[in-house]
Design an enzyme around this catalytic site. Sequence first.
Site, short mmCIF file in Angstrom:
data_model
loop_
_atom_site.label_atom_id
_atom_site.label_comp_id
_atom_site.label_asym_id
_atom_site.label_seq_id
_atom_site.Cartn_x
_atom_site.Cartn_y
_atom_site.Cartn_z
N SER A 101 0.81 -1.21 0.00
CA SER A 101 0.00 0.00 0.00
C SER A 101 0.85 1.27 0.00
CB SER A 101 -0.96 -0.03 1.19
OG SER A 101 -1.97 0.93 1.07
N ASP A 242 -2.13 6.54 -3.54
CA ASP A 242 -1.00 5.87 -2.88
C ASP A 242 -0.53 4.73 -3.77
OD1 ASP A 242 -3.12 4.11 -2.49
OD2 ASP A 242 -2.46 3.48 -0.49
N ASP A 244 -0.90 1.56 -4.11
CA ASP A 244 -1.80 0.59 -4.74
C ASP A 244 -3.14 1.21 -5.11
OD1 ASP A 244 -2.75 0.82 -2.13
OD2 ASP A 244 -3.35 -1.29 -2.01
N ASP A 246 -5.67 2.54 -3.55
CA ASP A 246 -6.94 2.35 -2.86
C ASP A 246 -7.27 3.55 -1.96
OD1 ASP A 246 -5.13 1.91 -0.80
OD2 ASP A 246 -6.01 0.01 -0.15
#
Length: 449
Positions: A101, A242, A244, A246
């Site tokens: 993440s 960010d 990834d 999400d």
Amino acid sequence: MVRKYFGTDGIRGRANGLITPELALKVGQAAGLVFQRGDHRHRVVIGKDTRLSGYMIENAMVAGFTSVGMDVLLLGPMPTPAVAMLTKSMRADLGVMISASHNLFDDNGIKLFGPAGFKLSDDVETQIEQLMDENLDKRLAQSASLGRARRIDGVHDRYIEFAKRTLPRDLSLDGLRVVVDCANGAAYKVVPEALWELGADVISIGVEPDGFNINKDCGSTSPEALSRKVREMRADIGIALDGDADRVIIVDERGHVVDGDQLLAVIAQSWKDDGRLSKPGIVATVMSNLGLERYLKEQGIELLRTPVGDRYVLEQMQKGGYNLGGEPSGHIIMSDFATTGDGFVAALQVLAVVQRLGRPVSEVCHRFEPMPQILKNVRYRTGKPLDNPGVKSAILDAEKRLNGSGRLLIRPSGTEPVIRVMGEGDNRDLVEEAVDMIVSALGTASAAA
């Protein structure tokens, strides 16, 4: 029950430290066995972000899944919400996202999604953990039943079309100059292309991943570069994702950062006006600002609070029938569209409001004045400082000091020996005084332990 591998969002840790090829292989085998249900040919989709260690983990997981007879479809770098969406739309039995993440490149992680695209329950994760620690030699596939693996093309286009369909058909981003920061992460290809297709004038930064620069001085956790670029290009809006993708943070035309609480206010009000809120309420965590709660109340919208973590937000949304929830960090979950947080789709919802109102982002995205909020961390060595009588007394005294004009939140970290003390209220000095009382008592208790 204390879990050995899974945390609040999958398995995460130092690449080649905690997240080793051996661990990834075991996760693949164990998860593959848990999700083999029925006689059909089982398959798993695997996406990843742009970390160097992604190659190592991806190959180890392929070995694990194919060894128990699952076919593997490799997506390459893709946002986490895209992997969740593709798991369901491609009728896979399981989805995997290899990502840590918003962490820097040294870390990596493994997130798992069930066939409906939702993150796994605690019970299923516990089943996988138990299998990971067993000898699975006798449960491996026979030679003729081993799985196959292949890379698939066209998945970027599928996600772009999905994201575009979340907007009204007649809406265009013509005339908007947008700076997007993809954090040198998973969205570096799909998001700039999707914004361009929607008609925006797009300036992209954080789109040159090299395996090491994901989230480094860029993205939603470091929006300073985006703020500078927005001012330099005289853009209308900045979007920071960010690693990834999400979560999302917005920057207005002045270069000022807009957090997830303000974005929730914008989307909630817009959806209420359009009759799109499934209930007159949304879900947020205990960390959302009291200013958001008061603003929503004025609009006739209830705010339900959960513990920190997007999985708890989603659980409450499903339980109560709500279709909007999120966190100040920019995790925005819109269950009409997605089964997990989707930073890009959340940004599109905000852009739709900006276009419809025809007003600057600084006006559209400033719905309330955040209450003064103070967060301090107290590290301790051993024991349970919150059980200390002196600490309990200090908390009661601090609550009396605030006298209903604010709130306190004291909670242990789930990942390190730290107590987090947060206070907020109308009077900043009073809040700081209340927080410092508790911090002081915790320090004393920790030193005596």
